[in-house]
Design a protein around this motif. Structure first.
Motif, PDB file in Angstrom:
ATOM      1  N   ARG A  79       0.820  -1.212   0.000  1.00 12.62           N
ATOM      2  CA  ARG A  79       0.000   0.000   0.000  1.00 12.62           C
ATOM      3  C   ARG A  79       0.860   1.271   0.000  1.00 12.62           C
ATOM      4  NH1 ARG A  79      -5.380   0.656   2.881  1.00 12.62           N
ATOM      5  NH2 ARG A  79      -4.883  -1.477   3.448  1.00 12.62           N
ATOM      6  N   TYR A  82       2.214   1.997  -3.414  1.00 10.08           N
ATOM      7  CA  TYR A  82       1.091   2.401  -4.260  1.00 10.08           C
ATOM      8  C   TYR A  82       0.721   3.857  -3.973  1.00 10.08           C
ATOM      9  CZ  TYR A  82      -3.654   2.304  -6.229  1.00 10.08           C
ATOM     10  OH  TYR A  82      -4.798   2.573  -6.940  1.00 10.08           O
ATOM     11  N   TYR A  83       0.558   4.192  -2.682  1.00  8.56           N
ATOM     12  CA  TYR A  83       0.183   5.555  -2.308  1.00  8.56           C
ATOM     13  C   TYR A  83       1.247   6.554  -2.753  1.00  8.56           C
ATOM     14  CZ  TYR A  83      -3.880   4.462   0.673  1.00  8.56           C
ATOM     15  OH  TYR A  83      -5.109   4.083   1.158  1.00  8.56           O
ATOM     16  N   ASP A  84       2.526   6.187  -2.626  1.00  7.47           N
ATOM     17  CA  ASP A  84       3.601   7.096  -3.017  1.00  7.47           C
ATOM     18  C   ASP A  84       3.541   7.408  -4.510  1.00  7.47           C
ATOM     19  OD1 ASP A  84       6.135   8.562  -2.607  1.00  7.47           O
ATOM     20  OD2 ASP A  84       6.969   6.943  -3.838  1.00  7.47           O
ATOM     21  N   HIS A  86       0.966   6.959  -6.492  1.00  6.70           N
ATOM     22  CA  HIS A  86      -0.332   7.612  -6.729  1.00  6.70           C
ATOM     23  C   HIS A  86      -0.210   9.116  -6.457  1.00  6.70           C
ATOM     24  CE1 HIS A  86      -4.613   8.572  -6.319  1.00  6.70           C
ATOM     25  NE2 HIS A  86      -4.878   7.401  -6.870  1.00  6.70           N
ATOM     26  N   ARG A  87       0.440   9.474  -5.350  1.00  3.46           N
ATOM     27  CA  ARG A  87       0.618  10.889  -4.992  1.00  3.46           C
ATOM     28  C   ARG A  87       1.400  11.609  -6.082  1.00  3.46           C
ATOM     29  NH1 ARG A  87       4.892  13.128  -3.387  1.00  3.46           N
ATOM     30  NH2 ARG A  87       5.850  11.185  -2.735  1.00  3.46           N
ATOM     31  N   LEU A 103      -5.290  12.032  -0.984  1.00  8.11           N
ATOM     32  CA  LEU A 103      -5.304  10.843  -0.132  1.00  8.11           C
ATOM     33  C   LEU A 103      -6.617  10.091  -0.267  1.00  8.11           C
ATOM     34  CD1 LEU A 103      -3.902   9.046   1.905  1.00  8.11           C
ATOM     35  CD2 LEU A 103      -4.727  10.567   3.718  1.00  8.11           C
ATOM     36  N   ALA A 106      -6.467   8.227  -3.476  1.00  9.37           N
ATOM     37  CA  ALA A 106      -5.567   7.071  -3.353  1.00  9.37           C
ATOM     38  C   ALA A 106      -6.253   5.922  -2.624  1.00  9.37           C
ATOM     39  CB  ALA A 106      -4.289   7.467  -2.622  1.00  9.37           C
ATOM     40  N   LYS A 107      -6.958   6.243  -1.538  1.00 15.73           N
ATOM     41  CA  LYS A 107      -7.661   5.199  -0.773  1.00 15.73           C
ATOM     42  C   LYS A 107      -8.721   4.512  -1.635  1.00 15.73           C
ATOM     43  CE  LYS A 107      -7.042   7.104   3.853  1.00 15.73           C
ATOM     44  NZ  LYS A 107      -7.706   7.734   5.012  1.00 15.73           N
ATOM     45  N   TRP A 110      -6.994   2.427  -4.319  1.00 11.24           N
ATOM     46  CA  TRP A 110      -6.375   1.237  -3.710  1.00 11.24           C
ATOM     47  C   TRP A 110      -7.438   0.162  -3.457  1.00 11.24           C
ATOM     48  CZ3 TRP A 110      -2.024  -1.304  -2.807  1.00 11.24           C
ATOM     49  CH2 TRP A 110      -2.037  -2.321  -1.850  1.00 11.24           C
TER      50      TRP A 110
END
Length: 144
Positions: A79, A82-84, A86-87, A103, A106-107, A110
């Motif tokens: 995760r 992925y978040y990094d 995505h940001r 955020l 991203a959530k 995900w």
């Protein structure tokens, strides 16, 4: 197992893609992400879009993109990785989105992309990247 490709080239030459990354793209009129194109949702266009997912050029491009993730020892994407990524993508494609909005996006992405799993498999990561490319592409031209 899956061997990650070398880091991708950052050279962009297609005019539609160059326009997509123009920092002033959304300063006039309706923002790009809100425009939509009904012709991309006909049965024929949807079939063509599905076919593009397996086109050798698209596969090579997505493989390059997948190298941007940090992969775990068991060849999945956690995760945090992925978040990094995505940001970073949101910062480029949606520069005016707040950190809180990014955020939230991203959530939601995900949850959809991992399909209830704790990490993304290579196939799920591939599908997530294809969906991103598919949504942000203005035509059915494989070169785009």
């Amino acid at each position: 197992g899956y061997v990650l490709p070398a880091k991708p080239s950052t050279t962009i030459t297609h005019s539609n893609v160059l326009e997509l990354f123009d920092k002033d793209r959304d300063s006039h009129g309706t923002p790009y992400r809100e425009q939509g194109d009904p012709t991309m949702y006909t049965e024929e266009a949807l079939a063509k879009r599905r076919q593009l997912a397996n086109h050798p050029g698209v596969v090579r491009t997505i493989d390059k993109f997948l190298a941007l993730f940090t992969w775990t020892d068991h060849e999945t994407v956690a995760r945090g990785s992925y978040y990094d990524l995505h940001r970073r993508i949101v910062n480029v494609l949606l520069p005016h989105v707040t950190t809180v909005e990014a955020l939230s996006l991203a959530k939601a992405d995900w949850e959809r992309d991992c399909e209830g799993n704790q990490e993304l498999s290579k196939e799920q990561a591939y599908n997530a990247v294809f969906q991103l490319i598919d949504i942000w592409t203005a035509s059915l031209d494989v070169a785009e």
